[in-house]
Design an enzyme around this catalytic site. Structure first.
Site, mmCIF file in Angstrom:
data_model
loop_
_atom_site.group_PDB
_atom_site.id
_atom_site.type_symbol
_atom_site.label_atom_id
_atom_site.label_comp_id
_atom_site.label_asym_id
_atom_site.label_seq_id
_atom_site.Cartn_x
_atom_site.Cartn_y
_atom_site.Cartn_z
ATOM 1 N N CYS B 240 33.410 -24.442 -8.563
ATOM 2 C CA CYS B 240 34.868 -24.358 -8.407
ATOM 3 C C CYS B 240 35.529 -25.676 -8.838
ATOM 4 C CB CYS B 240 35.253 -23.943 -6.998
ATOM 5 S SG CYS B 240 36.912 -23.249 -6.939
ATOM 6 N N HIS B 321 32.427 -18.512 -6.797
ATOM 7 C CA HIS B 321 31.712 -19.014 -5.627
ATOM 8 C C HIS B 321 30.388 -18.289 -5.413
ATOM 9 C CE1 HIS B 321 34.813 -21.725 -3.992
ATOM 10 N NE2 HIS B 321 35.592 -20.964 -4.738
ATOM 11 N N GLU B 323 28.213 -19.001 -3.377
ATOM 12 C CA GLU B 323 27.911 -18.960 -1.939
ATOM 13 C C GLU B 323 28.656 -17.820 -1.244
ATOM 14 O OE1 GLU B 323 30.080 -20.870 -3.310
ATOM 15 O OE2 GLU B 323 31.760 -21.256 -1.976
#
Lengths: 286, 346
Positions: B240, B321, B323
C-alpha cells in the site's frame, strides 16, 4: 475467457418443470447462456420439457425442442442435430443427471459430443453424495457423519436425530428427519423407493444450525469469483426454497465470512466446475 | 441527537448521532467492504477520514478486541445507513468516534464517486448552521499533500515476534496488526521500527517490509530516500503506502485517485500469470507508471498500477492488502511467498 473455435454447435438442456430447488433461476441462466452463445456465433439447440419457459420462446435458440427430459427424448434430439457439444450446467439437477445418463448410455461417445461446462467426473462429484463427501473432506472441510444405506437392515448404530437423503432426487424430494428408530425406518423405506438407484444417505442432523450460501463462479483459467453471500434467516432444517434469505450475509464477522469464502473456493475447485456458477451451502454452529 | 455531514462543495446529508458527540473534520470517503467495520475503523490508513460504509447494516456482530488493527480508531467518523448496537455504538462512544446512522449512503456514495473524495465535517447537535460548518471545512487542509505517517507510526522500536527462521524489519508508516500476524505465522521474527528509521538500522535484517499507511506519499521525501538507500542491500516488500514509497524511490510519480479504492472486492490482474485476484484495498493515491515492464499487477477497475517487481533490487510491492482483514485471502501468498524466499537465502 477466449472463444473456443473447435466447436460450432451447442445443445443446452433446460431444467424442465419449476420445482423447489430448481426454480425460475435456471430458465434465466439458460436464456443468458443462449444469448451469449449466439452472440459468439455458435449454433444453439435447446431441449426442455417445459413450454412455459422463456428459453423456449422463439428467437432464443436456433432450434428449440419441447421433448421429455429423459434419455430417449434427448438422445433423439442429439441424433437429429449432431451438436459438437452438450451444455448441461444451466439446467440444474435435472440436466446434470440427464448428462450422466446420456454419458452412461454411450451416445455422447458414439456421436462425438463433448460435455462442456463440467465434465462427467465433476458432475458425479457434485451429484453423488458419497463422492461429494470425499471431495469435500479432501478440502479439509467437515461434513456430517453419514452412511450410505441400500436396505433398512443397514441402520444398526445410527445416531439420532438423523436426516435421510435419497440419492439422485431433486430438492431433497423423499427425504426427511428422524428422531426415533421408528421414524428412521419409515423415512429410509420411503427414501429407498423414491431414489432411482434405491440408495439413501443417513446423516447426522444439523437441524437448527445457521445456514449460509455462497454463489460461486469459476472459469477455465481457474479464476473464482464470489458473486454474493446469502444468509438464511430460517435455520438448517427449513428448506432453502422455503426460507427467507438476505444477501449479502449481515451477521458474520469478516474472519468467519472469509473462512466460508475460502471453503467455497476450495470446494468448487475440488468438484471441478470448469465454467459457470455453483451454489454452495454451509451449516454453521454458532 | 440529530447530526449532519457537510461536504466542501456545499452538499449536506442528515443523520442521527449514535457515536461520540462533537464534530469531526476529514476527507469523506466510502468503502464497499460488506464486513469488517471494526477493522476498517482501526486501520491507520483511514487516519483523518470520514468513512461511509456502503454495507446496509453496520454493527450486527458486535466488537472484539482481537479485531482491532491498531491501538485506536483512526477513522474520525463513520457514516452508516443503519447502525446496530449496542456493542458497536458503545464502542464508537468509548473511543471518541463520531458515528451517524440514517444517512442516505447511496446518494452520498454516488456524490463522492461523481465529484471525488473531498473535505467534509460531521457535526452532532443542531447548534451550528451548515454555512458555519462549510466555512470551517474550507479552512481545513486537503488530503493531497498531507503527510500523516508521523502521527500514526510507533514512536519506539518494538519486537512483535522474537523467534523465527528469518528476521524481518517492518517500517511502520501506519501498519496493520494483521500484517505482523501474517509475517509471524509464516515463520518470521518481526521487529517494528518507526517511520523515520535509517536505512543502516534495517539493512541488517533478512528482509524489510514497508507497511501501509495514511495520506499522500508525495511529501514523504525523507522516507522515500531511506527506501532508496535500502534498495539492493536487503529484500524489500512494500504494501500500500509502502508500495508507493518503493515506486517513488525507483523514480515513479504518484497521483491522487478521484475517489480512491476502498473495499474488499477489487479485482486485480496478475499480468505475469493472467490470473485475477479479488483483493482488499484502501488507498486514495496511486503510482503513475512510465515503466510498464516492472508492473506486475494492475486494477481491472481503472487499470492503475497494483504491483511492482524489481528483481535486480530484490524489491517488490502490492498496492492492495495481501493481509486482508477485512477482505478476501486471494493474495495472502504474497506475504507467505516473500517470507519463504527470505528463508531460502537466509
Amino acid at each position: 475467457m477466449p472463444r473456443r473455435t473447435d466447436i460450432h454447435s451447442i445443445c443446452l438442456i433446460g431444467s424442465g418443470p419449476i420445482v423447489i430447488g430448481q426454480a425460475a433461476e435456471f430458465d434465466y441462466a439458460g436464456c443468458q447462456a443462449l444469448k451469449v452463445l449466439r452472440e459468439d456465433g455458435y449454433r444453439t439447440i435447446v431441449v426442455n420439457s417445459n413450454p412455459a419457459t422463456i428459453m423456449t420462446d422463439p428467437g432464443f435458440a436456433d432450434r428449440t425442442y419441447l421433448e421429455p427430459l429423459d434419455l430417449e427424448g434427448v438422445s433423439s434430439v442429439l441424433r437429429r442435430e449432431r451438436p459438437d457439444a452438450l451444455l448441461p450446467t444451466m439446467g440444474g439437477g435435472t440436466a446434470l443427471n440427464l448428462a450422466r445418463e446420456l454419458d452412461g448410455s454411450g451416445i455422447l461417445d458414439e456421436l462425438g459430443i463433448e460435455l462442456i461446462g463440467a465434465n462427467i467426473d465433476a458432475i458425479n462429484r457434485a451429484e453423488d453424495r458419497e463422492l461429494f463427501k470425499h471431495t469435500v473432506e479432501g478440502c479439509g472441510l467437515k461434513v456430517p457423519t453419514s452412511r450410505i444405506v441400500t436396505s433398512v437392515d443397514d441402520l444398526v448404530g445410527v445416531s439420532l436425530p438423523a436426516v435421510v437423503r435419497p440419492a439422485f432426487t431433486l430438492g431433497g424430494h423423499g427425504g426427511g428427519f428422524a428422531d426415533t428408530p421408528e421414524q428412521l425406518r419409515n423415512q429410509v423405506e420411503r427414501g429407498l423407493s423414491e431414489s432411482p438407484i434405491s440408495q439413501v444417505l443417513v446423516e447426522e442432523s444439523v437441524r437448527g444450525w445457521d445456514e449460509f450460501e455462497l454463489e460461486v463462479v469459476r472459469d477455465t483459467s481457474d479464476n473464482v469469483v464470489i458473486v454474493c453471500s446469502i444468509e438464511n434467516l430460517d435455520p438448517m432444517g427449513v428448506h432453502t426454497g422455503d426460507s427467507v434469505t438476505v444477501a449479502p450475509q449481515m451477521t458474520l464477522p469478516d474472519e468467519a465470512y472469509q473462512e466460508l469464502r475460502n471453503a467455497a473456493i476450495a470446494v468448487i475447485r475440488a468438484v471441478g466446475v470448469d465454467t459457470g456458477g455453483s451454489n454452495i451451502q454451509f451449516a454453521r454452529d454458532r | 441527537m440529530s447530526a449532519m455531514l457537510v461536504l466542501e462543495d456545499g452538499a449536506t446529508f442528515s443523520g442521527t448521532s449514535v457515536g461520540a458527540a462533537g464534530f469531526a473534520f476529514g476527507e469523506a470517503v466510502f468503502t464497499t467492504s460488506m464486513s469488517g467495520y471494526q477493522e476498517v475503523a482501526t486501520d491507520p490508513s483511514f487516519e483523518g477520514q470520514l468513512v461511509c460504509f456502503t454495507a446496509p447494516m453496520v454493527g450486527n456482530y458486535g466488537v472484539a478486541t482481537e479485531r482491532s488493527e491498531s491501538r485506536r480508531p483512526h477513522a474520525r467518523a463513520v457514516l452508516m445507513r443503519e447502525a446496530r448496537g449496542p456493542q458497536w455504538t458503545d464502542w464508537l462512544h468509548e473511543h471518541g468516534v463520531v458515528g451517524l446512522t440514517g444517512v442516505d449512503t447511496r446518494s452520498l456514495v454516488l456524490h463522492l464517486r461523481d465529484q471525488g473524495s473531498m473535505r467534509a465535517a460531521v457535526v452532532t447537535g443542531d447548534e451550528d448552521s451548515p454555512d458555519e460548518v462549510l466555512a470551517a471545512v474550507r479552512e481545513q487542509p486537503a488530503m493531497a499533500g498531507a503527510a500523516l505517517v508521523a502521527g500514526v507510526s510507533t514512536k519506539e522500536q518494538y519486537t512483535f515476534a522474537a523467534d523465527g527462521a528469518v528476521r524481518v524489519a517492518v517500517v511502520d508508516y501506519g501498519c496493520k496488526r494483521s500484517i505482523l500476524r501474517r509475517l509471524a505465522a509464516n515463520g518470521a521474527a518481526v521487529d517494528v521500527f518507526p517511520h523515520d528509521v535509517d536505512a543502516d538500522t534495517v539493512a541488517t535484517y533478512d528482509g524489510v517490509l514497508l507497511s501501509p499507511g495514511p495520506g499522500d506519499p508525495a511529501p514523504l521525501t525523507a522516507e522515500a530516500t531511506v527506501v532508496q538507500e535500502l534498495l539492493g542491500r536487503t529484500p524489500v516488500l512494500g504494501v500500500c503506502l509502502g508500495h508507493q514509497l518503493l515506486a517513488v524511490a525507483t523514480g515513479h510519480g504518484t497521483f491522487k485517485l478521484p475517489f480512491g479504492h476502498r473495499g474488499a472486492n477489487h479485482p486485480v490482474l496478475d499480468r505475469r500469470t493472467n490470473k485475477v485476484l479479488v483483493t482488499s484495498q484502501n488507498h486514495g493515491f496511486a503510482v503513475a507508471a512510465d515503466d510498464h515492464r516492472s508492473v506486475t499487477h494492475s486494477s481491472l477497475y481503472d487499470d492503475t498500477v497494483e504491483g511492482l517487481d524489481y528483481p535486480d533490487l530484490r524489491a517488490r510491492s502490492a498496492q492492495f492488502h495481501p493481509e486482508a482483514s477485512p477482505g478476501p485471502h486471494d493474495a495472502a501468498s504474497i506475504i507467505g511467498d516473500w517470507v519463504e524466499g527470505l528463508k531460502a537465502v537466509a
